[in-house]
Design a protein around this motif. Sequence first.
Motif, short mmCIF file in Angstrom:
data_model
loop_
_atom_site.label_atom_id
_atom_site.label_comp_id
_atom_site.label_asym_id
_atom_site.label_seq_id
_atom_site.Cartn_x
_atom_site.Cartn_y
_atom_site.Cartn_z
N GLY A 105 0.82 -1.22 0.00
CA GLY A 105 0.00 0.00 0.00
C GLY A 105 0.85 1.26 0.00
O GLY A 105 0.55 2.22 -0.72
N CYS A 106 1.91 1.27 0.81
CA CYS A 106 2.83 2.43 0.84
C CYS A 106 3.49 2.64 -0.51
O CYS A 106 3.65 3.78 -0.97
CB CYS A 106 3.88 2.22 1.92
N PHE A 107 3.87 1.53 -1.16
CA PHE A 107 4.48 1.62 -2.49
C PHE A 107 3.51 2.27 -3.48
O PHE A 107 3.89 3.15 -4.26
CB PHE A 107 4.87 0.22 -2.98
N LEU A 108 2.23 1.86 -3.44
CA LEU A 108 1.22 2.42 -4.34
C LEU A 108 1.02 3.91 -4.10
O LEU A 108 0.91 4.70 -5.04
CB LEU A 108 -0.11 1.68 -4.16
N MET A 109 0.96 4.31 -2.80
CA MET A 109 0.71 5.72 -2.47
C MET A 109 1.87 6.62 -2.91
O MET A 109 1.66 7.77 -3.30
CB MET A 109 0.48 5.86 -0.97
N ILE A 110 3.10 6.09 -2.86
CA ILE A 110 4.28 6.91 -3.18
C ILE A 110 4.58 6.94 -4.68
O ILE A 110 4.87 8.00 -5.24
CB ILE A 110 5.52 6.40 -2.39
N PHE A 111 4.46 5.78 -5.33
CA PHE A 111 4.97 5.67 -6.70
C PHE A 111 3.90 5.54 -7.79
O PHE A 111 4.21 5.67 -8.97
CB PHE A 111 5.92 4.46 -6.81
N VAL A 112 2.65 5.27 -7.41
CA VAL A 112 1.62 5.01 -8.42
C VAL A 112 0.60 6.14 -8.42
O VAL A 112 0.08 6.52 -7.37
CB VAL A 112 0.92 3.65 -8.18
N GLU A 113 0.30 6.65 -9.60
CA GLU A 113 -0.75 7.65 -9.74
C GLU A 113 -1.93 7.02 -10.47
O GLU A 113 -1.77 6.50 -11.58
CB GLU A 113 -0.22 8.85 -10.53
N PHE A 114 -3.09 7.04 -9.84
CA PHE A 114 -4.27 6.44 -10.46
C PHE A 114 -4.75 7.34 -11.59
O PHE A 114 -5.04 8.52 -11.39
CB PHE A 114 -5.37 6.25 -9.42
N THR A 115 -4.85 6.76 -12.79
CA THR A 115 -5.19 7.57 -13.97
C THR A 115 -6.58 7.26 -14.53
O THR A 115 -7.21 8.11 -15.12
CB THR A 115 -4.15 7.35 -15.08
N ASN A 116 -7.02 6.03 -14.36
CA ASN A 116 -8.36 5.68 -14.85
C ASN A 116 -8.99 4.63 -13.94
O ASN A 116 -8.30 3.97 -13.15
CB ASN A 116 -8.32 5.17 -16.29
N THR A 117 -10.29 4.48 -14.06
CA THR A 117 -11.06 3.63 -13.14
C THR A 117 -10.67 2.16 -13.27
O THR A 117 -10.60 1.44 -12.26
CB THR A 117 -12.57 3.80 -13.38
N MET A 118 -10.44 1.67 -14.47
CA MET A 118 -10.13 0.24 -14.66
C MET A 118 -8.83 -0.15 -13.99
O MET A 118 -8.76 -1.17 -13.29
CB MET A 118 -10.07 -0.08 -16.16
N SER A 119 -7.77 0.64 -14.18
CA SER A 119 -6.49 0.33 -13.53
C SER A 119 -6.61 0.47 -12.01
O SER A 119 -6.00 -0.29 -11.25
CB SER A 119 -5.38 1.24 -14.06
N TYR A 120 -7.40 1.44 -11.60
CA TYR A 120 -7.65 1.65 -10.17
C TYR A 120 -8.33 0.42 -9.56
O TYR A 120 -7.90 -0.09 -8.51
CB TYR A 120 -8.53 2.89 -10.00
N LEU A 121 -9.38 -0.08 -10.21
CA LEU A 121 -10.10 -1.26 -9.71
C LEU A 121 -9.21 -2.50 -9.71
O LEU A 121 -9.28 -3.34 -8.79
CB LEU A 121 -11.35 -1.51 -10.55
N PHE A 122 -8.35 -2.62 -10.73
CA PHE A 122 -7.41 -3.75 -10.78
C PHE A 122 -6.49 -3.73 -9.57
O PHE A 122 -6.25 -4.77 -8.94
CB PHE A 122 -6.58 -3.69 -12.07
N LEU A 123 -5.98 -2.55 -9.20
CA LEU A 123 -5.07 -2.44 -8.05
C LEU A 123 -5.81 -2.68 -6.73
O LEU A 123 -5.23 -3.23 -5.79
CB LEU A 123 -4.39 -1.07 -8.06
N VAL A 124 -7.08 -2.28 -6.67
CA VAL A 124 -7.88 -2.56 -5.48
C VAL A 124 -8.03 -4.07 -5.29
O VAL A 124 -7.86 -4.60 -4.18
CB VAL A 124 -9.29 -1.90 -5.59
N VAL A 125 -8.36 -4.77 -6.37
CA VAL A 125 -8.50 -6.23 -6.32
C VAL A 125 -7.16 -6.88 -5.96
O VAL A 125 -7.11 -7.83 -5.15
CB VAL A 125 -9.03 -6.78 -7.66
N LEU A 126 -6.07 -6.38 -6.55
CA LEU A 126 -4.74 -6.92 -6.26
C LEU A 126 -4.39 -6.73 -4.79
O LEU A 126 -3.88 -7.66 -4.13
CB LEU A 126 -3.70 -6.24 -7.15
N TYR A 127 -4.66 -5.53 -4.26
CA TYR A 127 -4.38 -5.25 -2.85
C TYR A 127 -5.20 -6.18 -1.95
O TYR A 127 -4.67 -6.74 -0.98
CB TYR A 127 -4.72 -3.79 -2.52
N THR A 128 -6.48 -6.37 -2.28
CA THR A 128 -7.35 -7.25 -1.49
C THR A 128 -6.84 -8.69 -1.51
O THR A 128 -6.82 -9.37 -0.48
CB THR A 128 -8.79 -7.20 -2.04
N THR A 129 -6.39 -9.13 -2.68
CA THR A 129 -5.86 -10.50 -2.82
C THR A 129 -4.60 -10.68 -1.96
O THR A 129 -4.45 -11.69 -1.26
CB THR A 129 -5.54 -10.81 -4.30
#
Length: 511
Positions: A456-480
């Motif tokens: 989660g810290c890696f995502l907050m520092i290095f990843v910028e959410f640009t669209n809903t689909m990639s955002y939802l993919f990362l949410v599912v990945l984090y949950t997994t």
Amino acid sequence: MDLKKNELKMGVVLSYISTGLNMGIQLVYTPIMIHLLGKSEYGLYTLVGSVVSYLSLFSLGFTGAYLRFYARYHVEKDYKGIARLNGMFLLLFSVMSLAALICGMILVQYPRQIFGNKLTMEEIRIAQMLMTILVINIALTFPSGLMDSMISAHEKFLFQKLLSLTGIIFNPMICFPLLLLGYGSVAIVCVTTFITVLKLFVSLWYCLKKLHTHFIFSKLELSVLRQISAFSFFLFLNMIIDQINWSIDKFILGWVSGTGAVAIYGVGAQINSLFLNFSVAISSVFAPRVNRIAAENKKDMNNQFTKLFIKVGRIQFLILALVASGFVVFGQYFVTEIYATQEYVQAYFVAILLIISVMVPLTQNLGIEIQRAVNKQQARSVIYFVMAIINILISIPLARTFGPVGSAIGTAIALIIANGIVMNIYYHKAICINIIDFWKNIFQLFRGMVIPVAFGCFLMIFVEFTNTMSYLFLVVLYTTIYCLSMWFLGMNDEERHLVLQPIERIKKKYR
């Protein structure tokens, strides 16, 4: 016994399905409602709702008393006593409902005195309409709440949760087309009241026809009424305090900033309320068992309470930690791009402050049921009363300086002191729950938090959410990642068995 166990398990499962569905619907429906109503009317709708909710105090804490006294009569197999108890509670709740209705209708006549000078004349007119309908709705919730307690006392969780699910589904289904037609917030509260009426009649039918609930209105025992009143007084005090802590921020913001600030805080508070539902979903199902343990009063009662407290607390933490940590990582994009707009960015920080501050009490939510069952909720009332005063004193200057976020800071400070420190000492010393063992068990789960928190810290520092689909993919990945990490590093064998058991049953069924 197996039937009751299955009913209990089904109740827990349906509670979480209901909570999850409610969250899903709110995540879709609320942004649409905010857009269709506009910031001003949504803020007004939130403000009026928080003010009218104070009328629920007319229940005087008697709703929470029913389960305890029912359990006492049920253990003794005193069915006439149960019928008299039912009659007494029905009379009490009818009087309370009428009192709330009369008081509410009087308040409707004085909107300017209630809401202050920040509202326009049109907002005052709409506020009066909303208040009138919501007052009727809240008056109906008194008998409806009693029926719900009766169903819960019989541990008929399947019907109870299915009825709740029906209300959750149909509310937005009816409201959405009305909002599209331009009927506004008045239509929303009309639909809410209509559903309350339906649920009341369905619950009443179930109690009379299926549970064969009897009511005796003669020879009511005044000594029992005195016991109920003494027990309920501190529940009533808790209700006052809860209303202050969860409604006062909106009221303060309405006075010092207007409906815009209330709308921003309301979005954050709405997200927090969905979070709160996750803990109530399981603890409410265990309430009858807690009251039965207390009524039987066996030698190992405290040990039974500790085991149940730890078991439920661990399950609560597993679910709550996923939601809370996930919201910290993904919440800002969700609030500003999906749930609302950029002008609601402060709502993200409001939600984080409220969610973090309630993590401890929500993990320990079963403790409230235990306190009620053993009639030791008095100290909690005093602790929370002091907390409410601190909340008001801190929140007023903070709201003036920092707006919605300042109000949330005041509430968070008060909650952390009262729940994180004082209540844990009380559980250990007065309720005789082994709170040291409890926290040892909770800290074992923190091993499973290391990997998802690092990700989660890696995502907050290095990843910028640009669209809903990639955002939802990362949410599912984090949950997994969270689930796998908890499975291998946090959960114990009993918790893994709870997950695997229904899967094994499905496999056997289709072999």
